[in-house]
Design an enzyme around this catalytic site. Sequence first.
Site, PDB file in Angstrom:
ATOM      1  N   GLU B  60       0.823  -1.218   0.000  1.00 44.09           N
ATOM      2  CA  GLU B  60       0.000   0.000   0.000  1.00 44.09           C
ATOM      3  C   GLU B  60       0.854   1.264   0.000  1.00 44.09           C
ATOM      4  O   GLU B  60       0.506   2.268  -0.623  1.00 44.09           O
ATOM      5  CB  GLU B  60      -0.941   0.001   1.215  1.00 44.09           C
ATOM      6  CG  GLU B  60      -2.106  -0.967   1.125  1.00 44.09           C
ATOM      7  CD  GLU B  60      -1.730  -2.420   1.363  1.00 44.09           C
ATOM      8  OE1 GLU B  60      -0.574  -2.677   1.772  1.00 44.09           O
ATOM      9  OE2 GLU B  60      -2.573  -3.299   1.137  1.00 44.09           O
ATOM     10  N   HIS B 129     -11.406  -5.033   7.752  1.00 45.20           N
ATOM     11  CA  HIS B 129     -12.159  -5.140   6.504  1.00 45.20           C
ATOM     12  C   HIS B 129     -13.498  -4.422   6.616  1.00 45.20           C
ATOM     13  O   HIS B 129     -14.269  -4.410   5.673  1.00 45.20           O
ATOM     14  CB  HIS B 129     -12.412  -6.608   6.157  1.00 45.20           C
ATOM     15  CG  HIS B 129     -11.160  -7.376   5.891  1.00 45.20           C
ATOM     16  ND1 HIS B 129     -10.360  -7.858   6.899  1.00 45.20           N
ATOM     17  CD2 HIS B 129     -10.562  -7.728   4.736  1.00 45.20           C
ATOM     18  CE1 HIS B 129      -9.318  -8.485   6.365  1.00 45.20           C
ATOM     19  NE2 HIS B 129      -9.408  -8.411   5.061  1.00 45.20           N
TER      20      HIS B 129
END
Lengths: 324, 328
Positions: B60, B129
Site C-alpha cells: 500500500e 475489513h
Amino acid sequence: MPTKTYLQAINEALRQEMERDPDVFIMGEDVGPFGGCFGVTKGLYEQFGEKRVKDTPITESAIIGAATGAAAAGLRPVCEIMFVDFIGVALDQLFNQAAKMRYMFGGKAKIPMVLRTPQGAGIGAAAQHSQSLEAWFAHVPGLKVAMPATPYDAKGLLITAIRDDNPVVFLEHKLLYGLEGDVPDEPYTVPFGKAQVHREGTDVTIVATAKMLHTSLEAADVLAKDGMSAEVIDPRTLVPFDTDTIVESVKKTHGLVVVHEAVKHAGFGAEIAAQVAELAFDYLDGPIVRVAAPFTPVPFSPPLEQAYIPGVDDVVTAVKKIRA
Amino acid sequence: MPKMTMVQALNLALRQEMEQDDRVVVLGEDVGRDGGVFRVTDGLIDRFGEDRVLDTPLAESAIAGMSIGMAVHGLRPVCEIQFSGFSYLNFHQIECHASRLRWRSRGRFTVPMVLRTPYGGGVRALEHHSESREAFYAHMPGLKMVIPSGPRNARALLVSAIRDPDPVIFFEPKAVYRAFREEVPEKEETLPIGRSELVREGRHVTLITYGAMVRPTLEAAAQLSEKDGIEAEVIDLLTLAPLDDTLFTASARKTGRVVVVHEAPRSYGPGAEIVARLVEKAFYHLEAPVRRPTGYDLIFPLFSREQAYLPNAARIARAVKETLAVEA
C-alpha cells in the site's frame, strides 16, 4: 520536594521501572549510547546495557511491530518514535496489531507496551516535526492515550503506562522538556482517566492539555485582572477520558473553552465540546468555543509558526467572546 | 436513463475520465486482470491496456507513493487501496507527502491524485475489513475527504475528485456497492466537493449523516413520519473535509434539535466535529442536546455481532425521540 525537569522526570520513571521490573526494556532510534534525540533516555544504556536499551534501525514499523511481539510474549517494551510525525509509517502495526490483539484473541493476549513520542510546535522544525496528532490515537479503540503537561504528571503517568497491561500512547510535548517542577524521588503513579483542576474558578471552564495548559493558566491570570475567574482543567489522559470532572465544572461555570495545539478540524476539542453539549446542555449559557491551530501544516517561518500556535491572547479573546 | 449499482457507476466514472483524459491512470492490488476485488475497475485493462491500468504488488505504501510521484509529474492517478483498513500502511505517504507537497513547494507542485478505498461494515468481514476511520483523513490539512452515499452521487463526485488539482481521499461505502440501483445518466455529471445535500425536508429535527448511514437514516425518517408524525430533515454531508457547515447549521437553527449518525466509533469521531460546530455556531437555537447514534468505541466485531454494532433505523429513531422528549 526536589525540583526536576519534565525530561528528567521521564528519564527517572524509565530508570526506576527498569530497576523494579527486569521485563521492562527500551527500544528506538538512537535511544542507546546517544541517549535519544532529545536526551530522554540518557544514561540508561550505561546502566542497563544493550540488551535492555536497544538501538534500532530507522524503521518505525519494525520498532512498533517488535514491541508488540515482545509485549505479547511477556515483556514490557517502552519504544520511542523520534517524532510523532514519523508515526505514519508504523500505523498499521499500532492500529491493526497492537490495538486489536487483546480483543482478537478473546483476552488471551496482553500487549503491555508503551509508545513514547514527542509532539508539538515551537522550535522551527516545520511541518514534519511539529504536529500534534493525539486525535488519531484517541479514536482507535484498544489504545490508551496520555498527554502529560507537568514534570510531576510526566513521571507518574509514565509509570502507570508501563504497568498497564494494554498499549499506551504516551505523548510528550517537546517544548515542555525543559520545564521544571516538583517531582518526588521515589516512584509513584498518577491514575489514568483522572483530570486535574489546576486553577479553580467560577466564570468559565478552560480545558487544555500539554503546553496549552500553561498558555491557558497564563490566560487565566490575564482574565483575573479583568475580574473574570477561570477554572483551568487538564484531562491528562484522552483515553480514558474524565468527562465527569469537566461536566461538573461546566455545571458551575456555565461556559466552556477548549484549547489544543492540534488543528481544530476534527481535533479532540470537538469530542469534548460534543460530550459537554450532550451532558451539560442545560447548564451552558453560551456557545462552546475551541481555540486550536488553523487547518494547515505547521509553518516553518518563525513568525508564521507563532501565529499558528494558539497563544494567551487567543484564549483570552475566546473567553471574552462567550462572556460578552 | 440506465439504472446502475454504485460499483457500475464508479466504473462508468473511471471509464469516461480515462477516455477523455489520457493522463488518468488506475493502479492498485488486483485492479487489472481481476477487475478489482469488488469489481469497480472491471474491464478497464481490456480497454486501456496495461500502461494505464496497473496491477501492483501488495504494498500500500508503494501504491500511494507511486501515485504521488505520478501526480507530481503530470499524470492523474486514481489508486485503489483494497480495504480502508489496509491504508494505515500508506498513511505516511499521504500525510507527509501527498497532503502537503503543494504547501511545501509554495504551490510549484500539486498532487492531483485520488485514493479510492472501500470502507465500512455490513458485509460480514471482520475488523480492518469493516471499520470506518474517515476521521483520520478528515483531520489532515491538505486533503479533501469525500464519502458518497449512492450510485449517482458516487459517479459525479468521483469525476470531480479526478479533476481536482489536489489529493482527494474517496471512501466508498462497501455496504452500498450493490445494495440498490439508481438512474445514472450516461452523459457526464459532476458534483462540487465540499457541499452537503438536503435529502429530505422536515421541521421537527435535523439528522446529519453520510455514506452508508444515509439509507438507515432515511428509513428512520420515513418510519417517524408514518408512525409518529415526526418530520425529520436529513442532510447527507458527502464531503467531510472541507466540511460544509452552512446547510446543517441553518437546518439546526430551523429545527432546534439535531441527531448525528455515523458508523465510525463515537469518541473523537466525525460526529464530534459536527456537534462542536453546532454548539459554536447555532448554540442559541438548540433546544436539546445533540445525540450521536454511532458505532461503539470497540474494535469492529466479528460478523455475528455486526448488526448490533452498526446504527440502524430503530436506533436512529430512538435517538430522535430522546432528543424530541427534551423540553425546550
